[in-house]
Design an enzyme around this catalytic site. Structure first.
Site: not given
Length: 421
Positions: A90, A190, A330, A359
């Site tokens: 990330d 994730t 999403s 998202d």
């Protein structure tokens, strides 16, 4: 620039369409000698899209490399305050994309999910330069350094942390006027990233210009290229290669190609892109639905009218809809609808949930350019400027509805009287 038409594509578009519909172009495959599938004079932000495609592909490679090391190093997995898993990937993706975009487009700010505060506090850093022997920061630095294009300035832990913060909260202040900025979700899904090769996750990047989304890029390393859509009779062998990159530019359509192509870069620039479209189902009971993995069908207003099944082999009556297996995040659902593998993605807004712009932004333009539609439950467009100061939060009334377009008004009518609690 030469346009070549190939009569047989290795990834035929027809597998994305229901059996009752076969567009006349489904057996053709247009290839353009360009890094993008359309001419520069057709796309106002051609250069920005080229840069976005390049950096998202490198970010996906970073994810794949980091994930391999995660399989035997569980201590690289952290937990943020909101209990969402976060990994070196990330932070590495956000740092990489921030660094590269700031080189190419220094005047365009970045709105992104992460900031370095969590990394610093969990790494025991006393100062930015105090990273000798520090496992977490060194791991992020190593992952990013391998994917950058190079710079006159040395890539240090301090540079990487500052790059992460360039997209973090309070990094830039907007006003009420339409703004221009990048929107990044370094890894959407994730939990999917951590689950294994069968779970989907997406690196998503969009460009907003004067309040309008003008381009988007989604990279999905685990996308199974050869899996046919539910209900489609084409049961050919699944392609062993995985991963796609999806792009959209205002007025130029939505396109995909393999993410990590085995061809060399010169051959790949000559083609590989396929235009994709939403499906054409127009009856709600025939549609294929996606819902958030954190919500159930019983929470959706349509559950008052339709039951659901996850079995795509059984015959369904007009009171039952097909609910596709949930994917984490999403953007995976947006990608699934834009590619024609699902018909609807419906998300219910709940009072305890904050809906973040990253998202939805890149997914929205990919859906729109593929022929679909994205609104809140009242039929209004998503307001990217609802958070006037930071452009990080949206407030869709009722929730978010993503469809193939043909079903949109029907579903809006069904949810219009549903009260959100």
């Amino acid at each position: 620039m030469t346009l070549l038409i190939h009569p047989h594509s290795p990834l035929p578009l027809r597998r994305f369409w229901p059996p009752s519909f076969r567009p006349s172009s489904c057996n053709t495959f247009a290839t353009i000698r360009s890094s993008l599938p359309f001419l520069p004079d057709k796309a106002r932000f051609y250069g920005e899209l080229e840069a976005a495609v390049d950096v998202v592909e490198r970010a996906c490679r970073l994810c794949v490399d980091v994930k391999k090391s995660l399989l035997s190093n569980d201590d690289r997995i952290l937990e943020k305050n909101d209990q969402t898993p976060v990994t070196i990937a990330d932070f590495g993706v956000q740092a990489l994309i921030s660094l590269e975009l700031s080189k190419a487009f220094p005047s365009i700010p970045l709105v992104a999910e992460e900031d370095s505060g969590f990394l610093r506090s969990n790494s025991g850093l006393q100062t930015i330069d105090d990273y000798d022997g520090n496992y977490l920061v060194n791991s992020v630095l190593t992952a990013v350094a391998d994917k950058t294009t190079g710079s006159d300035d040395p890539l240090t832990a301090g540079v990487v942390l500052e790059a992460i913060d360039r997209g973090g909260k309070n990094s830039v202040s907007f006003d009420a006027q339409p703004a221009t900025y990048w929107v990044l979700d370094p890894i959407d899904g994730t939990r999917g990233f951590l689950k294994g090769s069968d779970a989907l996750y997406v690196v998503g990047l969009a460009l907003v210009v004067k309040g309008e989304i003008v381009l988007g890029v989604m990279g999905c390393p685990n996308w199974k290229i050869g899996i046919p859509s539910p209900g489609i009779e084409d049961k050919r062998t699944v392609d062993p290669e995985t991963g796609i990159i999806m792009i959209a530019h205002a007025g130029c359509g939505t396109w995909t190609r393999r993410l990590f192509d085995s061809m060399d870069s010169i051959l790949r620039m000559q083609g590989g892109w396929q235009q994709c479209f939403v499906d054409t189902y127009s009856m709600v009971h025939e549609a294929r639905f996606c819902i958030p993995d954190s919500q159930t069908w019983e929470l959706m207003p349509l559950s008052q009218l339709f039951s659901s099944t996850v079995d795509d082999t059984e015959d369904r009556d007009k009171n039952t809809v097909l609910l596709l297996p949930t994917y984490c995040g999403s953007l995976c659902k947006y990608l699934t609808v834009a590619s024609g593998r699902a018909s609807v993605f419906i998300l219910r807004a709940r009072t305890q949930t904050i809906i973040k712009v990253w998202d939805h932004a890149v997914g929205a333009i990919c859906i729109q350019e593929a022929g679909g539609k994205v609104t809140d439950w009242t039929g209004s467009d998503l307001d990217l400027a609802a958070d006037q100061a930071e452009r990080r939060i949206i407030y869709p009334s009722g929730g978010v509805l993503v469809t193939n377009g043909r079903l949109h008004n029907k579903i809006l009518e069904m949810v219009s009287n549903f009260s959100v609690v």
